[in-house]
Design a protein around this motif. Structure first.
Motif, PDB file in Angstrom:
ATOM      1  N   ILE A  97       0.874  -1.169   0.000  1.00 61.40           N
ATOM      2  CA  ILE A  97       0.000   0.000   0.000  1.00 61.40           C
ATOM      3  C   ILE A  97       0.915   1.223   0.000  1.00 61.40           C
ATOM      4  N   PRO A  98       0.932   1.989  -1.093  1.00 59.45           N
ATOM      5  CA  PRO A  98       1.814   3.165  -1.146  1.00 59.45           C
ATOM      6  C   PRO A  98       1.500   4.136  -0.009  1.00 59.45           C
ATOM      7  N   PRO A  99       2.510   4.874   0.455  1.00 58.82           N
ATOM      8  CA  PRO A  99       2.286   5.792   1.593  1.00 58.82           C
ATOM      9  C   PRO A  99       1.141   6.777   1.380  1.00 58.82           C
ATOM     10  N   GLN A 100       0.972   7.281   0.174  1.00 59.28           N
ATOM     11  CA  GLN A 100      -0.105   8.247  -0.076  1.00 59.28           C
ATOM     12  C   GLN A 100      -1.477   7.587  -0.112  1.00 59.28           C
ATOM     13  N   ASP A 101      -1.533   6.254  -0.238  1.00 64.35           N
ATOM     14  CA  ASP A 101      -2.806   5.536  -0.280  1.00 64.35           C
ATOM     15  C   ASP A 101      -3.137   4.812   1.024  1.00 64.35           C
ATOM     16  N   GLN A 102      -2.293   4.924   2.035  1.00 65.28           N
ATOM     17  CA  GLN A 102      -2.562   4.266   3.315  1.00 65.28           C
ATOM     18  C   GLN A 102      -3.870   4.815   3.885  1.00 65.28           C
ATOM     19  N   PRO A 103      -4.847   3.944   4.177  1.00 66.77           N
ATOM     20  CA  PRO A 103      -6.150   4.434   4.627  1.00 66.77           C
ATOM     21  C   PRO A 103      -6.161   4.906   6.083  1.00 66.77           C
ATOM     22  N   ARG A 104      -5.217   4.431   6.875  1.00 63.95           N
ATOM     23  CA  ARG A 104      -5.180   4.743   8.308  1.00 63.95           C
ATOM     24  C   ARG A 104      -6.498   4.338   8.973  1.00 63.95           C
ATOM     25  N   LEU A 105      -6.596   4.550  10.232  1.00 60.22           N
ATOM     26  CA  LEU A 105      -7.784   4.135  10.992  1.00 60.22           C
ATOM     27  C   LEU A 105      -9.029   4.862  10.498  1.00 60.22           C
ATOM     28  N   ILE A 106      -8.936   6.173  10.331  1.00 66.68           N
ATOM     29  CA  ILE A 106     -10.126   6.946   9.943  1.00 66.68           C
ATOM     30  C   ILE A 106     -10.591   6.575   8.540  1.00 66.68           C
ATOM     31  N   GLY A 107      -9.667   6.262   7.645  1.00 66.84           N
ATOM     32  CA  GLY A 107     -10.047   5.840   6.298  1.00 66.84           C
ATOM     33  C   GLY A 107     -10.763   4.501   6.307  1.00 66.84           C
ATOM     34  N   LEU A 108     -10.297   3.582   7.153  1.00 69.85           N
ATOM     35  CA  LEU A 108     -10.955   2.277   7.264  1.00 69.85           C
ATOM     36  C   LEU A 108     -12.333   2.401   7.908  1.00 69.85           C
ATOM     37  N   VAL A 109     -12.465   3.325   8.846  1.00 70.21           N
ATOM     38  CA  VAL A 109     -13.785   3.586   9.442  1.00 70.21           C
ATOM     39  C   VAL A 109     -14.735   4.059   8.349  1.00 70.21           C
ATOM     40  N   HIS A 110     -14.259   4.965   7.508  1.00 67.24           N
ATOM     41  CA  HIS A 110     -15.101   5.483   6.419  1.00 67.24           C
ATOM     42  C   HIS A 110     -15.383   4.397   5.377  1.00 67.24           C
ATOM     43  N   ASP A 111     -14.359   3.618   5.003  1.00 69.18           N
ATOM     44  CA  ASP A 111     -14.529   2.582   3.972  1.00 69.18           C
ATOM     45  C   ASP A 111     -15.458   1.457   4.407  1.00 69.18           C
ATOM     46  N   THR A 112     -15.415   1.087   5.680  1.00 72.77           N
ATOM     47  CA  THR A 112     -16.163  -0.080   6.142  1.00 72.77           C
ATOM     48  C   THR A 112     -17.482   0.255   6.827  1.00 72.77           C
ATOM     49  N   GLY A 113     -17.617   1.456   7.349  1.00 68.55           N
ATOM     50  CA  GLY A 113     -18.821   1.801   8.088  1.00 68.55           C
ATOM     51  C   GLY A 113     -18.804   1.278   9.519  1.00 68.55           C
ATOM     52  N   LEU A 114     -17.684   0.725   9.947  1.00 65.53           N
ATOM     53  CA  LEU A 114     -17.552   0.231  11.319  1.00 65.53           C
ATOM     54  C   LEU A 114     -17.087   1.360  12.224  1.00 65.53           C
ATOM     55  N   HIS A 115     -17.219   1.177  13.529  1.00 61.90           N
ATOM     56  CA  HIS A 115     -16.720   2.147  14.498  1.00 61.90           C
ATOM     57  C   HIS A 115     -15.209   2.000  14.622  1.00 61.90           C
ATOM     58  N   ALA A 116     -14.559   3.044  15.088  1.00 57.99           N
ATOM     59  CA  ALA A 116     -13.101   3.042  15.230  1.00 57.99           C
ATOM     60  C   ALA A 116     -12.627   1.893  16.113  1.00 57.99           C
ATOM     61  N   GLY A 117     -13.340   1.609  17.180  1.00 61.80           N
ATOM     62  CA  GLY A 117     -12.964   0.507  18.066  1.00 61.80           C
ATOM     63  C   GLY A 117     -13.055  -0.845  17.370  1.00 61.80           C
ATOM     64  N   GLN A 118     -14.087  -1.023  16.552  1.00 63.99           N
ATOM     65  CA  GLN A 118     -14.234  -2.280  15.811  1.00 63.99           C
ATOM     66  C   GLN A 118     -13.112  -2.443  14.790  1.00 63.99           C
ATOM     67  N   VAL A 119     -12.738  -1.349  14.129  1.00 63.28           N
ATOM     68  CA  VAL A 119     -11.649  -1.407  13.156  1.00 63.28           C
ATOM     69  C   VAL A 119     -10.333  -1.712  13.871  1.00 63.28           C
ATOM     70  N   ALA A 120     -10.111  -1.098  15.027  1.00 56.93           N
ATOM     71  CA  ALA A 120      -8.878  -1.343  15.782  1.00 56.93           C
ATOM     72  C   ALA A 120      -8.786  -2.807  16.212  1.00 56.93           C
ATOM     73  N   VAL A 121      -9.883  -3.370  16.675  1.00 54.66           N
ATOM     74  CA  VAL A 121      -9.893  -4.787  17.067  1.00 54.66           C
ATOM     75  C   VAL A 121      -9.615  -5.662  15.847  1.00 54.66           C
ATOM     76  N   ALA A 122     -10.232  -5.332  14.709  1.00 53.27           N
ATOM     77  CA  ALA A 122     -10.012  -6.106  13.491  1.00 53.27           C
ATOM     78  C   ALA A 122      -8.556  -6.007  13.037  1.00 53.27           C
ATOM     79  N   LEU A 123      -7.965  -4.819  13.099  1.00 55.38           N
ATOM     80  CA  LEU A 123      -6.558  -4.653  12.711  1.00 55.38           C
ATOM     81  C   LEU A 123      -5.643  -5.475  13.619  1.00 55.38           C
ATOM     82  N   THR A 124      -5.945  -5.481  14.907  1.00 55.82           N
ATOM     83  CA  THR A 124      -5.151  -6.273  15.845  1.00 55.82           C
ATOM     84  C   THR A 124      -5.275  -7.760  15.524  1.00 55.82           C
ATOM     85  N   ALA A 125      -6.490  -8.215  15.273  1.00 58.02           N
ATOM     86  CA  ALA A 125      -6.697  -9.636  14.952  1.00 58.02           C
ATOM     87  C   ALA A 125      -5.993 -10.009  13.647  1.00 58.02           C
ATOM     88  N   LEU A 126      -6.110  -9.164  12.622  1.00 60.01           N
ATOM     89  CA  LEU A 126      -5.458  -9.442  11.345  1.00 60.01           C
ATOM     90  C   LEU A 126      -3.940  -9.464  11.499  1.00 60.01           C
TER      91      LEU A 126
END
Length: 143
Positions: A61-90
């Motif tokens: 994932i190129p540096p300019q395309d990194q979605p970061r936490l807030i981008g993943l929240v927007h892309d998935t519709g999940l809450h920040a806590g849910q995305v953080a748990v998913a990132l940890t599990a992955l």
């Protein structure tokens, strides 16, 4: 006068049970095949897909395309806590790698990965799945 409804964000509830399998030719194809066939929680799969849409064919994932936490929240519709748990599990299961482990998810860079112990099995399963002829069910009764 009517206006069209705003498009809805994807959610685990409207994900297909199984995606049609495309030929596995790149790392990204194998990654998606692995995520599809894994027993990961639906939220975790959704976050994995969210990262995959930003990745190139090699899983980078190129540096300019990194979605970061807030981008993943927007892309998935999940809450920040849910995305953080998913990132940890992955990350713990080997499906993603964090460039610098000391970074918080808000600023972390990720790369897609396939767990080393699963890669040979995934390659065999993908090859076997592709070699099977696809059958189409008949949906009408008229001949």
């Amino acid at each position: 006068m009517s206006t069209s409804a705003e498009p809805r964000r994807p959610s685990p509830a409207n994900m297909p049970a199984r995606r049609p399998v495309a030929p596995v030719t790149t790392f990204l194809d194998l990654y998606l095949f692995g995520i599809d066939s894994s027993s990961l929680h639906a939220h975790h799969q959704l976050v994995a897909y969210g990262l995959a849409i930003h990745a190139d064919a090699d899983g980078e994932i190129p540096p300019q395309d990194q979605p970061r936490l807030i981008g993943l929240v927007h892309d998935t519709g999940l809450h920040a806590g849910q995305v953080a748990v998913a990132l940890t599990a992955l990350r713990q299961r080997g499906w993603i790698r964090q460039t610098r482990r000391s970074d918080r998810y808000e600023s972390a860079d990720f790369r897609l990965a396939i767990p080393a112990q699963l890669e040979p099995r995934l390659r065999r399963r993908a090859a076997a799945h592709q070699s099977q002829p696809t059958t189409t069910e008949r949906t009408t009764t008229d001949a």
